[in-house]
Scaffold this active site. Structure first.
Site, short mmCIF file in Angstrom:
data_model
loop_
_atom_site.label_atom_id
_atom_site.label_comp_id
_atom_site.label_asym_id
_atom_site.label_seq_id
_atom_site.Cartn_x
_atom_site.Cartn_y
_atom_site.Cartn_z
CG ASP A 86 -27.30 19.74 6.40
OD1 ASP A 86 -28.05 19.08 5.82
OD2 ASP A 86 -26.90 20.01 7.46
CG ASP B 290 -18.29 5.26 -13.60
OD1 ASP B 290 -17.94 6.12 -13.57
OD2 ASP B 290 -17.26 4.38 -14.58
N GLY C 12 -14.39 5.24 -13.67
CA GLY C 12 -14.41 4.90 -12.86
C GLY C 12 -14.19 6.23 -11.95
CD GLU D 128 -26.02 23.27 5.35
OE1 GLU D 128 -26.55 21.66 5.23
OE2 GLU D 128 -25.76 23.56 4.22
CB SER E 84 -25.35 21.10 1.89
OG SER E 84 -24.66 22.53 2.37
CG ASP F 59 -15.36 11.40 -12.04
OD1 ASP F 59 -15.37 12.56 -11.77
OD2 ASP F 59 -15.95 10.51 -12.89
N GLY G 151 -15.08 10.71 -16.36
CA GLY G 151 -14.84 9.71 -16.95
C GLY G 151 -14.74 8.01 -16.68
#
Length: 532
Positions: free
Chosen positions: A256, A495, A509, A252, A455, A511, A507
């Site tokens: 990062d 999108d 827009g 992790e 992450s 979601d 979908g």
């Protein structure tokens, strides 16, 4: 002189229940060793109420830490009352801060258990990632001195069970269908040209693990990038401890740092290491957001289902996120890697916290098929390799619909019926590639591998925000009002309309799988500039 009982201890004062402090048993208890040694010294974090509410409209126009303390921090009188009350009872005050409304106390297990009306056992449980952990454990609620009723809003750290899990998935390099370096993703997601994070700082919260500078130097040299400025900051005894768990917390940490460092190489990177407890997590966030100079963004890749937080801890953390936004800091948070159920086994859907806070920019995950050389995208869909390897997302049971999601037709369209018809804050807000099968090329403890998970999306967005801050010469705080304000034209995002995370489907827009979509950085910058 203190009043004393017949044992020589300070006589108990009248006490009252602390609302929201109720805690259930840890999951999968494996062994109980009995009461914690009463002479052991421990530390706890006490959170105070604000002197005045922090209005939502204050979260998009940055104020200074001093102004936050003066208007919305703890009052001097109440801070003194808290310190005097606990000192009189025998506890030691080791830190007090009006701006973040926190007092750190130290005392023996016997003393603090008596003050807060609880008992602590030493147990072994499965922990947040299913790995056996031995820790202090309590159940039920806490008590506080009656004089502090309403003044103290949370007492954290008595029970030090792991509070969060790292939201990532690692696979061997050869196992990935396709993988990308962070600079290749910067090209694919059209990060603004001429920006590199110069003049900005990015903070990263870590609840374990560490990094070896030699690993980082080799990684960045391989990308042709000068080693970024990276600083480790210890909180509550946490420290940079690499080499202990390459498939766990080290993975992790390196993910990062490498993502932020490769995408914003001129930014200062501050990695805050804290214990994986409710107190450690909150204290790390406070340390990062109240730093001078304040970071443009804080990346959080750790989280847990809302139901696995006490109400007091969840509220305290949410308020700390609001403080960060008020000071112009945007906090990006991974939305979870276990689909719409968030790894729960109760047959219900759950949102992951802190991503479900309306004061965090929740980051969901996609599967990305693109040409690394040209940046051309062939397909981007919802990441879902199964219930235990899929983007989180859904609706909060703890937080109401925020103003910037009110009126979204898609918010109502995706929401499944619930008792009373209530709809909570929708998660995530934004997304980026997270499928380990199309993941990030990283180096962890001397080994090259591919890592995915939401992450990776939190630091990707944190780096983008640093570059937007550089280009506009401003910090943003709560970014969602600006982002959601451009949904009518759809600009600034690709999108994602195909796929599901279990219960919910993508979908047009917004979601509850991929939010508004993955970034088009240059277009997003143009829209940000037009809104300023």
């Amino acid at each position: 002189m203190k009043d004393q009982d017949n044992t020589g201890n300070a006589a108990p004062e009248p006490s009252l229940p602390l609302p929201g402090s109720e805690r259930g048993a840890a999951r999968e208890l494996q062994a109980t060793a009995g009461p914690v040694d009463p002479s052991r010294r421990i530390e706890v974090t006490v959170v105070l109420r604000r002197r005045a509410p922090l209005p939502e409209q204050a979260l998009t126009v940055p104020i200074s830490r001093e102004d936050l303390a003066a208007s919305h921090g703890a009052s001097e009188a109440e801070l003194n009352l808290v310190m005097e009350s606990f000192t009189r009872l025998g506890a030691q005050v080791i830190e007090a801060d009006a701006a973040s409304r926190r007092v750190r106390l130290s005392g023996t297990v016997a003393l603090l258990s008596r003050i807060f009306g609880t008992s602590l056992e030493e147990v072994t449980s499965a922990g947040a990632n299913g790995k056996a952990v031995t820790h202090r454990h309590r159940t039920g609620g806490l008590q506080i001195p009656a004089a502090l009723d309403g003044v103290v809003t949370a007492v954290l750290g008595l029970d030090d069970r792991p509070q969060a899990r790292a939201q990532f998935r690692a696979i061997p390099l050869a196992s990935a269908a396709v993988s990308y370096t962070p600079p290749e993703l910067g090209r694919i997601y059209n990060f603004p040209a001429g920006t590199d994070g110069d003049g900005q700082n990015v903070a990263i919260i870590e609840l374990g693990g560490g990094y070896d500078p030699q690993d980082l130097d080799a990684y960045f040299r391989g990308l042709g990038i000068t080693m970024p400025r990276i600083t480790a900051v210890g909180v509550d005894g946490g420290a940079n401890k690499p080499g202990e768990d390459p498939k766990g917390a080290d993975g992790e940490v390196l993910l990062d740092v490498e993502v932020v460092g490769a995408l914003a190489p001129k930014a200062g990177i501050f990695v805050y290491f804290a214990p994986n407890t409710d107190a450690g997590f909150l204290d790390a966030l406070a340390a990062a957001s109240h730093a001078t100079p304040a970071p443009a963004a804080i990346s959080i890749s750790w989280g847990q289902s809302e139901d696995d937080w006490t109400a007091q801890a969840r509220t305290a953390f949410d308020q700390a996120l609001a403080d960060a936004a008020a000071m112009g800091v945007t906090v990006t948070a991974a939305a979870g890697d276990n689909g719409s159920a968030d790894g729960a086994t109760d047959g219900r859907d759950h949102a992951d916290f802190p991503a479900s806070s309306p004061h965090a920019l929740a980051c969901g995950g996609t599967r990305l098929e693109a040409d690394p050389a040209t940046g051309a995208v062939r397909a981007e869909t919802v990441w879902n390799d199964g219930p235990n390897s899929a983007t989180g997302g859904g609706y909060s049971d703890a937080f109401a619909v925020p103003p910037w999601q009110n009126g979204l037709i898609s918010h109502a369209r995706h929401r499944k019926p619930s008792p009373g018809g209530a709809r909570g804050r929708g998660v995530p807000d934004v997304s980026g590639v997270a499928d380990p099968q199309t993941g990030y090329k990283v180096r962890v403890d001397g080994k090259d591998m591919v890592i995915g998970g939401t992450s990776a999306v939190a630091p990707l967005w944190a780096a983008l925000i640093a570059r937007l801050a550089q280009a506009t010469n401003r910090r943003f705080g709560l970014l969602q009002p600006l982002l959601y304000g451009h949904t009518a034209s759809g600009t600034g995002f690709r999108d994602v309309t195909t796929g599901s995370n279990g219960t919910y489907h993508a979908g047009p827009g917004w979601d509850p799988c991929t939010g508004l979509g993955s970034p088009d950085g240059a277009t997003l910058l143009a829209k940000v500039q037009s809104a300023l």
